[in-house]
Write an enzyme that holds these catalytic residues in place. Sequence first.
Site, PDB file in Angstrom:
ATOM      1  N   LYS A  12      -1.309   3.388  29.412  1.00 26.57           N
ATOM      2  CA  LYS A  12      -1.945   4.565  30.011  1.00 26.57           C
ATOM      3  C   LYS A  12      -2.537   4.209  31.388  1.00 26.57           C
ATOM      4  O   LYS A  12      -2.650   3.025  31.740  1.00 26.57           O
ATOM      5  CB  LYS A  12      -3.009   5.086  29.041  1.00 26.57           C
ATOM      6  CG  LYS A  12      -2.415   5.654  27.740  1.00 26.57           C
ATOM      7  CD  LYS A  12      -3.512   6.058  26.774  1.00 26.57           C
ATOM      8  CE  LYS A  12      -2.991   6.757  25.541  1.00 26.57           C
ATOM      9  NZ  LYS A  12      -4.079   7.117  24.593  1.00 26.57           N
ATOM     10  N   TYR A  52       1.700  15.639  24.232  1.00 30.35           N
ATOM     11  CA  TYR A  52       0.510  15.833  23.401  1.00 30.35           C
ATOM     12  C   TYR A  52       0.432  17.221  22.773  1.00 30.35           C
ATOM     13  O   TYR A  52      -0.669  17.699  22.452  1.00 30.35           O
ATOM     14  CB  TYR A  52      -0.744  15.515  24.222  1.00 30.35           C
ATOM     15  CG  TYR A  52      -0.932  14.020  24.446  1.00 30.35           C
ATOM     16  CD1 TYR A  52      -1.060  13.149  23.361  1.00 30.35           C
ATOM     17  CD2 TYR A  52      -0.983  13.480  25.720  1.00 30.35           C
ATOM     18  CE1 TYR A  52      -1.227  11.775  23.552  1.00 30.35           C
ATOM     19  CE2 TYR A  52      -1.153  12.101  25.922  1.00 30.35           C
ATOM     20  CZ  TYR A  52      -1.275  11.262  24.825  1.00 30.35           C
ATOM     21  OH  TYR A  52      -1.448   9.906  25.005  1.00 30.35           O
ATOM     22  N   ASN A 115      -8.239   4.293  25.937  1.00 25.10           N
ATOM     23  CA  ASN A 115      -7.837   3.263  24.972  1.00 25.10           C
ATOM     24  C   ASN A 115      -6.531   2.568  25.323  1.00 25.10           C
ATOM     25  O   ASN A 115      -5.871   1.978  24.476  1.00 25.10           O
ATOM     26  CB  ASN A 115      -7.831   3.827  23.548  1.00 25.10           C
ATOM     27  CG  ASN A 115      -6.873   4.988  23.376  1.00 25.10           C
ATOM     28  OD1 ASN A 115      -6.189   5.371  24.318  1.00 25.10           O
ATOM     29  ND2 ASN A 115      -6.802   5.526  22.176  1.00 25.10           N
ATOM     30  N   HIS A 118      -0.493   3.918  24.290  1.00 25.46           N
ATOM     31  CA  HIS A 118       0.010   4.915  23.352  1.00 25.46           C
ATOM     32  C   HIS A 118       1.187   4.317  22.589  1.00 25.46           C
ATOM     33  O   HIS A 118       2.017   3.625  23.178  1.00 25.46           O
ATOM     34  CB  HIS A 118       0.500   6.169  24.084  1.00 25.46           C
ATOM     35  CG  HIS A 118       1.300   7.075  23.194  1.00 25.46           C
ATOM     36  ND1 HIS A 118       0.699   7.979  22.350  1.00 25.46           N
ATOM     37  CD2 HIS A 118       2.644   7.160  22.960  1.00 25.46           C
ATOM     38  CE1 HIS A 118       1.650   8.603  21.652  1.00 25.46           C
ATOM     39  NE2 HIS A 118       2.830   8.127  22.005  1.00 25.46           N
ATOM     40  N   GLU A 129       9.401  11.642  21.745  1.00 24.17           N
ATOM     41  CA  GLU A 129       8.672  11.148  22.922  1.00 24.17           C
ATOM     42  C   GLU A 129       9.593  10.383  23.869  1.00 24.17           C
ATOM     43  O   GLU A 129       9.471  10.504  25.091  1.00 24.17           O
ATOM     44  CB  GLU A 129       7.495  10.282  22.458  1.00 24.17           C
ATOM     45  CG  GLU A 129       6.417  11.112  21.764  1.00 24.17           C
ATOM     46  CD  GLU A 129       5.376  10.290  21.022  1.00 24.17           C
ATOM     47  OE1 GLU A 129       5.428   9.035  21.069  1.00 24.17           O
ATOM     48  OE2 GLU A 129       4.500  10.899  20.374  1.00 24.17           O
TER      49      GLU A 129
HETATM   50  N1  UDP Z   1      -8.420  11.003  21.849  1.00 21.56           N
HETATM   51  C1  UDP Z   1      -9.688  11.254  22.376  1.00 21.56           C
HETATM   52  N2  UDP Z   1     -10.679  11.697  21.525  1.00 21.56           N
HETATM   53  C2  UDP Z   1     -10.469  11.922  20.203  1.00 21.56           C
HETATM   54  C3  UDP Z   1      -9.175  11.678  19.678  1.00 21.56           C
HETATM   55  C4  UDP Z   1      -8.180  11.221  20.517  1.00 21.56           C
HETATM   56  O1  UDP Z   1      -9.903  11.062  23.561  1.00 21.56           O
HETATM   57  O2  UDP Z   1     -11.401  12.310  19.492  1.00 21.56           O
HETATM   58  C5  UDP Z   1      -7.345  10.567  22.747  1.00 21.56           C
HETATM   59  C6  UDP Z   1      -7.073   9.069  22.670  1.00 21.56           C
HETATM   60  O3  UDP Z   1      -6.750   8.616  23.979  1.00 21.56           O
HETATM   61  C7  UDP Z   1      -5.892   9.001  21.737  1.00 21.56           C
HETATM   62  C8  UDP Z   1      -5.128  10.270  22.113  1.00 21.56           C
HETATM   63  O4  UDP Z   1      -6.131  11.222  22.382  1.00 21.56           O
HETATM   64  O5  UDP Z   1      -5.144   7.819  21.954  1.00 21.56           O
HETATM   65  C9  UDP Z   1      -4.200  10.799  21.052  1.00 21.56           C
HETATM   66  O6  UDP Z   1      -4.910  10.933  19.844  1.00 21.56           O
HETATM   67  P1  UDP Z   1      -4.278  10.448  18.457  1.00 21.56           P
HETATM   68  O7  UDP Z   1      -5.175  10.951  17.369  1.00 21.56           O
HETATM   69  O8  UDP Z   1      -2.849  10.867  18.409  1.00 21.56           O
HETATM   70  O9  UDP Z   1      -4.435   8.870  18.520  1.00 21.56           O
HETATM   71  P2  UDP Z   1      -3.347   7.708  18.718  1.00 21.56           P
HETATM   72  O10 UDP Z   1      -2.082   8.159  18.031  1.00 21.56           O
HETATM   73  O11 UDP Z   1      -3.184   7.513  20.207  1.00 21.56           O
HETATM   74  O12 UDP Z   1      -3.976   6.512  18.072  1.00 21.56           O
HETATM   75 MG    MG Z   2      -1.029   9.938  18.237  1.00 23.82          MG
END
Ligand code: UDP
Ligand code: MG
Length: 157
Positions: A12, A52, A115, A118, A129
């Site tokens: 990211k 997303y 974080n 992805h 994706e």
């Molecule tokens: N995210 C966030 N706040 C939240 C949940 C998710 O900012 O409460 C962001 C975070 O960067 C995350 C992305 O949205 O990686 C996608 O969320 P997901 O639940 O799909 O997590 P991932 O699959 O990336 O672990």
């Molecule tokens: Mg996810």
Amino acid sequence: MRAEERTFVAIKPDGVQRGLIGDIVKRFETKGYKVTALKMLQVTDAQAKAHYAEHEGKPFYPRLIRYIQSGPIVAMVVEGYNAVAGVRHLMGSTDPDKAEVGTIRADYAQVMEYNVVHGSDSVESAEREIAIYFNENEIFDERKCMSELVTEYLDAD
Ligand code: UDP
Ligand code: MG
């Protein structure tokens, strides 16, 4: 039986801006996965929305869309046995403070909103994706070991 899979990975914008590209790619390669496609790009509005889509309407969605477009990402296709789950295991939990030490998110990030990486959450998500970011002719899954390369070289003359 574990299956050969491919998954979509993105470093990211925070990871790119902080100079972590090499360290993160190295984690996948040292694990033994193949990086079969890789490019740096600015995520378009359409790509961000498609990527997303499942999160549309959630409180964090607007910020997530801004975040993924806040600078270039490095998009990758990573292949290997059980690669979808395996890559997510290497990345750690979404929240870096809950991620196990030794995972990418635990080692390189502090908050969920930044974080660093992805990774697709299923084989179906991965194919969806990958298609958002890559044409099939940008994916190179042929690999040769050193002895094959040396033999080819020696046989060439
Ligand atoms: N995210 C966030 N706040 C939240 C949940 C998710 O900012 O409460 C962001 C975070 O960067 C995350 C992305 O949205 O990686 C996608 O969320 P997901 O639940 O799909 O997590 P991932 O699959 O990336 O672990
Ligand atoms: Mg996810």
